[in-house]
Motif scaffolding. Sequence first.
Motif, PDB file in Angstrom:
ATOM      1  N   GLU A   1       3.783   7.707  -3.750  1.00 55.46           N
ATOM      2  CA  GLU A   1       2.357   7.641  -3.448  1.00 55.46           C
ATOM      3  C   GLU A   1       1.584   8.485  -4.453  1.00 55.46           C
ATOM      4  O   GLU A   1       1.369   9.668  -4.261  1.00 55.46           O
TER       5      GLU A   1
ATOM      6  N   LEU B   1      -1.095   2.816   1.563  1.00 56.74           N
ATOM      7  CA  LEU B   1      -1.394   2.498   2.963  1.00 56.74           C
ATOM      8  C   LEU B   1      -0.188   1.831   3.615  1.00 56.74           C
ATOM      9  O   LEU B   1       0.193   2.186   4.746  1.00 56.74           O
TER      10      LEU B   1
ATOM     11  N   ARG C   1       2.720   4.421   4.281  1.00 54.22           N
ATOM     12  CA  ARG C   1       2.480   5.313   5.425  1.00 54.22           C
ATOM     13  C   ARG C   1       2.574   4.546   6.737  1.00 54.22           C
ATOM     14  O   ARG C   1       3.088   5.056   7.735  1.00 54.22           O
ATOM     15  N   THR C   2       2.086   3.329   6.737  1.00 59.27           N
ATOM     16  CA  THR C   2       2.107   2.524   7.957  1.00 59.27           C
ATOM     17  C   THR C   2       3.528   2.196   8.386  1.00 59.27           C
ATOM     18  O   THR C   2       3.903   2.391   9.551  1.00 59.27           O
TER      19      THR C   2
ATOM     20  N   GLU D   1       5.595   5.308   9.455  1.00 54.27           N
ATOM     21  CA  GLU D   1       5.185   5.903  10.724  1.00 54.27           C
ATOM     22  C   GLU D   1       5.587   5.048  11.919  1.00 54.27           C
ATOM     23  O   GLU D   1       5.623   5.538  13.052  1.00 54.27           O
TER      24      GLU D   1
ATOM     25  N   TRP E   1      -7.631  -0.819  10.168  1.00 54.58           N
ATOM     26  CA  TRP E   1      -6.634  -0.889   9.101  1.00 54.58           C
ATOM     27  C   TRP E   1      -6.990  -1.995   8.106  1.00 54.58           C
ATOM     28  O   TRP E   1      -6.922  -1.800   6.890  1.00 54.58           O
TER      29      TRP E   1
ATOM     30  N   LEU F   1      -8.577   5.300   2.738  1.00 57.82           N
ATOM     31  CA  LEU F   1      -7.195   5.648   3.102  1.00 57.82           C
ATOM     32  C   LEU F   1      -7.177   6.778   4.121  1.00 57.82           C
ATOM     33  O   LEU F   1      -6.405   6.757   5.087  1.00 57.82           O
TER      34      LEU F   1
ATOM     35  N   THR G   1      -5.340   7.195   8.041  1.00 62.14           N
ATOM     36  CA  THR G   1      -4.044   7.880   7.948  1.00 62.14           C
ATOM     37  C   THR G   1      -4.087   9.353   8.312  1.00 62.14           C
ATOM     38  O   THR G   1      -3.031   9.966   8.509  1.00 62.14           O
TER      39      THR G   1
ATOM     40  N   ARG H   1      -5.208   7.487  14.739  1.00 56.21           N
ATOM     41  CA  ARG H   1      -4.210   7.409  13.671  1.00 56.21           C
ATOM     42  C   ARG H   1      -3.856   5.932  13.471  1.00 56.21           C
ATOM     43  O   ARG H   1      -2.791   5.445  13.853  1.00 56.21           O
TER      44      ARG H   1
ATOM     45  N   SER I   1      -3.031   3.925  11.062  1.00 56.62           N
ATOM     46  CA  SER I   1      -1.829   3.479  10.355  1.00 56.62           C
ATOM     47  C   SER I   1      -0.595   3.628  11.237  1.00 56.62           C
ATOM     48  O   SER I   1       0.310   2.779  11.214  1.00 56.62           O
ATOM     49  N   SER I   2      -0.542   4.687  12.040  1.00 55.84           N
ATOM     50  CA  SER I   2       0.597   4.880  12.941  1.00 55.84           C
ATOM     51  C   SER I   2       0.613   3.824  14.037  1.00 55.84           C
ATOM     52  O   SER I   2       1.683   3.300  14.394  1.00 55.84           O
TER      53      SER I   2
END
Length: 361
Positions: free
Chosen positions: A219, A227, A230-231, A234, A264, A285, A289, A297, A299-300
């Motif tokens: 990254e 993105l 991280r997605t 997680e 997202w 971003l 994130t 959150r 992305s999570s």
Amino acid sequence: MLSTALALALAAVSVPPPQAGPPVDVTRPVVHDVTMTVDVGPARDILTLLAGRPDAPEALKRLRASRAFQQALSRGGRNPDDVVGRLVSVAAGTPDPLLSGYSSRAATFTKILDSLETDGTPAAMIEARRIAALLPSSTPVTARLRVVPLFSLAGFDDVVAESDGETTWLFADLPRLAPEGVADVVPREVVLSLLRTAAAESWKRLFAPFRIPPAWPEEKDSDFDALLARTVAEGPATMFLFPDEFYPLGTMFEEPIQRSFDRWNAAAETLLDPKAKEPARREALGTVTLRGDFWARHSSVVGVKMTETLLRRAGTVKYLEALAAGPRAVATLYLEVTKRTKEPALGKSARRALEAKAPGR
């Protein structure tokens, strides 16, 4: 020798699959050797010292010899002997603003430790099977996960992981698990919450060596691949945080999950816009994130929904193959299995980017 023998014995125990929970097939043979146990000894010894009980000298000796206690109190360059000195002072009757408060809540902490001692390791072994089942099979992993509840003497968060050879210590902060002022603490709920957090931290740590370029790009920029990375990373970790009875997630959390997909997708559009400037990219971003309120959150949340959906619709083997191949492979598989379904969808910009060749490949 004793801990090694115990770990091998626990690994051989037949753990029945849970009746509910995430769609993780714990009965499928895996190449990994992962166990998780619970050690309440150091916490009990601390309570013994704080109470100044007759067996305090023996408790002090055990603490000084405890590898877990030394590891936890050495974090951040701290000196374990300084903390031991404070404990001894309290045992001798010297008030301490922090430790004396823990002493006054000894009954609550003891109930939690009793529950951990009774129910902790059997439940932890189920979590260990889930962790092993969600790791790619390309490289065998051997891990001894040791959950050690303590007090916030070293300033750690709810759960902090520390590697020590094949052992990964998972130090849990008892006062955070049972905050002061809560009228009714249900020990079993505290135990399960602790184990879920420990499992999430463990999976992230054990999966880290699999995040190898070029499949998992570094990254370096605020871009779509950052993105995606991280997605996808997680997703499994976040899946451990939900209580078993909350599955399938779409049934109970349809609205917040869809909201996260909308946010997202909006961020992905900005990151994929060739006209977007770097400040706008960083902001886009960051908005999906950054840590904060759980449902913020995004992305999570998107990651956990993608993970659960792929495990249910594509199966564990295909999911793990995609996970090993990288974030784009996971997202592309999600597109495939959700066609003509009512599952939350990735936006047009994200779909076009996944259909195109990844940059630098």
